[in-house]
Design a protein around this motif. Structure first.
Motif, PDB file in Angstrom:
ATOM      1  N   LYS A 154      92.043  48.205   5.573  1.00  0.00           N
ATOM      2  CA  LYS A 154      91.639  49.502   5.038  1.00  0.00           C
ATOM      3  C   LYS A 154      92.529  49.875   3.859  1.00  0.00           C
ATOM      4  CE  LYS A 154      90.029  51.194   9.548  1.00  0.00           C
ATOM      5  NZ  LYS A 154      88.600  51.074   9.220  1.00  0.00           N
ATOM      6  N   PHE A 155      91.929  50.567   2.890  1.00  0.00           N
ATOM      7  CA  PHE A 155      92.642  50.890   1.660  1.00  0.00           C
ATOM      8  C   PHE A 155      92.306  52.300   1.193  1.00  0.00           C
ATOM      9  CE2 PHE A 155      91.567  46.371   1.739  1.00  0.00           C
ATOM     10  CZ  PHE A 155      92.833  45.791   1.679  1.00  0.00           C
ATOM     11  N   HIS A 156      93.348  53.029   0.792  1.00  0.00           N
ATOM     12  CA  HIS A 156      93.171  54.324   0.150  1.00  0.00           C
ATOM     13  C   HIS A 156      92.788  54.110  -1.316  1.00  0.00           C
ATOM     14  CE1 HIS A 156      94.252  57.137   3.231  1.00  0.00           C
ATOM     15  NE2 HIS A 156      95.468  56.629   3.416  1.00  0.00           N
ATOM     16  N   LEU A 157      91.884  54.939  -1.821  1.00  0.00           N
ATOM     17  CA  LEU A 157      91.462  54.893  -3.216  1.00  0.00           C
ATOM     18  C   LEU A 157      91.622  56.266  -3.852  1.00  0.00           C
ATOM     19  CD1 LEU A 157      88.048  53.045  -2.748  1.00  0.00           C
ATOM     20  CD2 LEU A 157      90.245  51.989  -3.276  1.00  0.00           C
ATOM     21  N   PRO A 177      86.740  63.650  -3.005  1.00  0.00           N
ATOM     22  CA  PRO A 177      88.062  63.917  -2.425  1.00  0.00           C
ATOM     23  C   PRO A 177      89.171  63.440  -3.367  1.00  0.00           C
ATOM     24  CG  PRO A 177      86.624  62.725  -0.891  1.00  0.00           C
ATOM     25  CD  PRO A 177      85.955  62.691  -2.216  1.00  0.00           C
ATOM     26  N   ASP A 178      90.365  63.993  -3.180  1.00  0.00           N
ATOM     27  CA  ASP A 178      91.514  63.509  -3.952  1.00  0.00           C
ATOM     28  C   ASP A 178      91.744  62.028  -3.688  1.00  0.00           C
ATOM     29  OD1 ASP A 178      91.940  66.018  -5.019  1.00  0.00           O
ATOM     30  OD2 ASP A 178      93.398  66.590  -3.490  1.00  0.00           O
ATOM     31  N   SER A 179      91.485  61.604  -2.462  1.00  0.00           N
ATOM     32  CA  SER A 179      91.528  60.184  -2.127  1.00  0.00           C
ATOM     33  C   SER A 179      90.554  59.939  -0.983  1.00  0.00           C
ATOM     34  CB  SER A 179      92.940  59.743  -1.727  1.00  0.00           C
ATOM     35  OG  SER A 179      93.328  60.338  -0.512  1.00  0.00           O
ATOM     36  N   TRP A 180      90.091  58.694  -0.877  1.00  0.00           N
ATOM     37  CA  TRP A 180      89.205  58.300   0.215  1.00  0.00           C
ATOM     38  C   TRP A 180      89.520  56.853   0.557  1.00  0.00           C
ATOM     39  CZ3 TRP A 180      87.920  58.368  -4.838  1.00  0.00           C
ATOM     40  CH2 TRP A 180      87.216  57.290  -5.376  1.00  0.00           C
ATOM     41  N   SER A 181      88.921  56.320   1.587  1.00  0.00           N
ATOM     42  CA  SER A 181      89.268  54.965   2.008  1.00  0.00           C
ATOM     43  C   SER A 181      88.018  54.111   2.183  1.00  0.00           C
ATOM     44  CB  SER A 181      90.067  54.982   3.318  1.00  0.00           C
ATOM     45  OG  SER A 181      89.301  55.525   4.366  1.00  0.00           O
TER      46      SER A 181
END
Length: 287
Positions: free
Chosen positions: A82-85, A71-75
């Motif tokens: 919680k953190f977006h990566l 994905p373009d970003s995941w968590s």
């Protein structure tokens, strides 16, 4: 060494040959690490079966080779946080998981203070410490010069369900912000800082940690409350000993407030070998 051992969504699977094999949730990444100067005895299939491999260029920088779709970003989660990566052009993912050792410490300090705590997070990046402090009940002022990083931090606060907490996000030069807070008479019970090794301000001002950290730390003394709770310095600057940070805190915080000092390396466990990977240093003062 202060170890971040409580991760479930993050793991250093293996290391060697200047690289580390990591699991970020369900995503496996292979990235360079300058501390890993030992060889990789055998490049197993798991080293090759990765989602992404960051290749460093001999001329500086580097690029990602994506071997599988991600994905373009995941968590990912660390307890309730919680953190977006997302992979960046500079090999990072937007999170330094070793900092969980500091998050747990500051959450304990804030939760046990028995009073409202106002935290200032300087050079705050994507807000790992901001999320941790807010989750523990603190009011937080988050300051970083990069607009994109501040927006990322806002997303992390929302993702952790903390959108209603008292968090102010400021996109500004950290040094000028501290000077303005001095003039305004604003005070903080805790300060967190993660200064870069080198940097350049919007007006061309040069920052070099070895020359500028101590005077900057001194300037922060003027915006501390009469009863501060803690001050934390993180550093990834090579060649600086943890004792250097402790000495600076002794000359500033301890000489003024008493309290307790500690310093050391910060690290992560390596699953395959049982070794520990050093990831930086810290200096802590606490009341």
């Amino acid at each position: 060494m202060y170890m971040a051992r409580d991760w479930k969504d993050y793991e250093i699977i293996d290391t060697g040959g200047g690289e580390k094999l990591e699991r970020w949730g369900d995503i496996i990444l292979r990235r360079p690490d300058p501390q890993i100067i030992w060889p990789l005895p055998k490049e197993t299939s798991r080293w090759k079966d990765v989602h992404g491999h960051y290749h460093r260029s001999s001329s500086g920088g580097g690029q990602w080779e994506m071997k599988k779709s991600i994905p373009d970003s995941w968590s990912i989660s660390y307890g309730k946080l919680k953190f977006h990566l997302r992979p960046t052009n500079f090999k990072h993912t937007g999170l330094f998981p070793e900092q969980a050792a500091n998050w747990s410490w500051m959450m304990d300090k804030i939760g046990g203070a028995g009073r409202k705590i106002q935290v200032l997070n300087l050079f705050a990046y994507t807000g790992g410490a901001t999320v941790a402090a807010a989750s523990a009940g603190a009011s937080v002022v988050h300051v970083d010069a990069a607009k994109g990083m501040v927006q990322w931090a806002k997303e992390n606060v929302q993702l952790s369900g903390l959108g209603e907490r008292p968090v102010r996000f400021i996109t500004d030069d950290v040094f000028k912000f501290v000077q303005r807070e001095q003039r305004r008479g604003n005070k903080y019970d805790a300060i967190i800082m993660d200064p870069p090794s080198y940097g350049r301000g919007p007006g061309g001002e040069m920052w070099k940690l070895e020359q500028n950290l101590y005077p900057f730390l001194e300037s922060c003394m003027d915006i501390l409350s009469d009863n501060p709770l803690f001050l934390l310095i993180n550093s990834y600057t090579t060649g600086i000993s943890p004792t250097v940070l402790e000495n600076m805190l002794a000359m500033t915080m301890k000489s003024r407030y008493g309290g307790k000092l500690s310093s050391g390396e910060i690290g992560l466990p390596i699953t395959s070998s049982g070794l520990n990977l050093p990831c930086g240093i810290l200096g802590r003062w606490e009341s």
